[in-house]
Design a protein around this motif. Sequence first.
Motif, PDB file in Angstrom:
ATOM      1  N   ARG A 274       0.974  -1.135  -0.467  1.00  0.00           N
ATOM      2  CA  ARG A 274      -0.534   0.185  -0.374  1.00  0.00           C
ATOM      3  C   ARG A 274       0.459   1.136  -0.001  1.00  0.00           C
ATOM      4  O   ARG A 274       0.299   2.057  -0.147  1.00  0.00           O
ATOM      5  N   GLU A 277       1.927   2.023  -3.593  1.00  0.00           N
ATOM      6  CA  GLU A 277       0.312   2.196  -4.261  1.00  0.00           C
ATOM      7  C   GLU A 277       0.881   4.141  -4.434  1.00  0.00           C
ATOM      8  O   GLU A 277       0.457   4.871  -4.450  1.00  0.00           O
ATOM      9  N   ASP A 280       3.297   5.272  -6.050  1.00  0.00           N
ATOM     10  CA  ASP A 280       2.237   5.824  -7.605  1.00  0.00           C
ATOM     11  C   ASP A 280       2.061   7.119  -7.469  1.00  0.00           C
ATOM     12  O   ASP A 280       1.758   7.876  -8.678  1.00  0.00           O
TER      13      ASP A 280
END
Length: 297
Positions: A274, A277, A280
Amino acid sequence: MPYDIAIVGGGPAGLSAAVNARARNKSVLVVSNDYRESPLYRAKQVDNYLGMPGQSGAALLDAYYRHAEETGATFRGGRVLNIMALDGTCYLGIGSEMEEARAVILCTGVSQGKKFPGEAEFLGRGVSYCATCDGMLYRDRPVAVVGLAPDAPEEANFLQGLGCQVTYVSGKRPEALDPAIPWVRAGRLEITGEAAVTALRVNGEDIPADCVFLLRHAVPPTDLLPGLALEGGYVAVDREMKTNLPGVFAAGDCTGLPLQLSKAVGEGLIAGQRAAEYVDQLCDSEVINSITCEKGE
């Protein structure tokens, strides 16, 4: 350039997070004490880890560390003393130095022991968690070092070398302590003073001190990050291991019961994924903002 992800703690949760973040090609910094100081490392036999009964804690942690190291994670020894999040970057104070990361994963384990009387009241007014940071302020002045971490004798020796008048307080006198430094057996501790610290009281006896250096294994998460939400004394997280602070995740024993190896490794996996992510999404947002600014020009 900042790291993508900084992980505070090098136990099973932290190493699991590092492996899974590296699998997503994120640059990872792991800041921790020597993993061989973990209580798990001293366990002669671990029987409740699925598919691997009978392993020693040392064998498991050695394997975890090698795995994380082989993925390309960067390791740095030391204690994180504070974290400040600002504009998509987290700044980590490690001793007297600073590291930057886009996201942070707290894998600090459980904090051992309560604060000493006077500790919170005199923080910044004669209570310090870092000898290399604040030692120069107390040259030629009396200080007390409460040694609660393996590297505490080295920091006390450092203070002595600066010219501080050091008294060392611990359960027993460590071999690495400079023989010239007086040692006092620890007992009931209280930090006293008025506007600032004037003494460390040990079993009712005052040791004059203009500063008390409390050298623990790690700083509790709530001291690292003011505003971090707790639940039942543990760091509050959702099922994605997110805390209430943007870009800050947590995993392992610091998030609560059960304090088990399998839970720590699993939560570390989720936190690593997570956090990757999140990085990103942060980078995508920065690209969009950059394009928008260029068009505006």
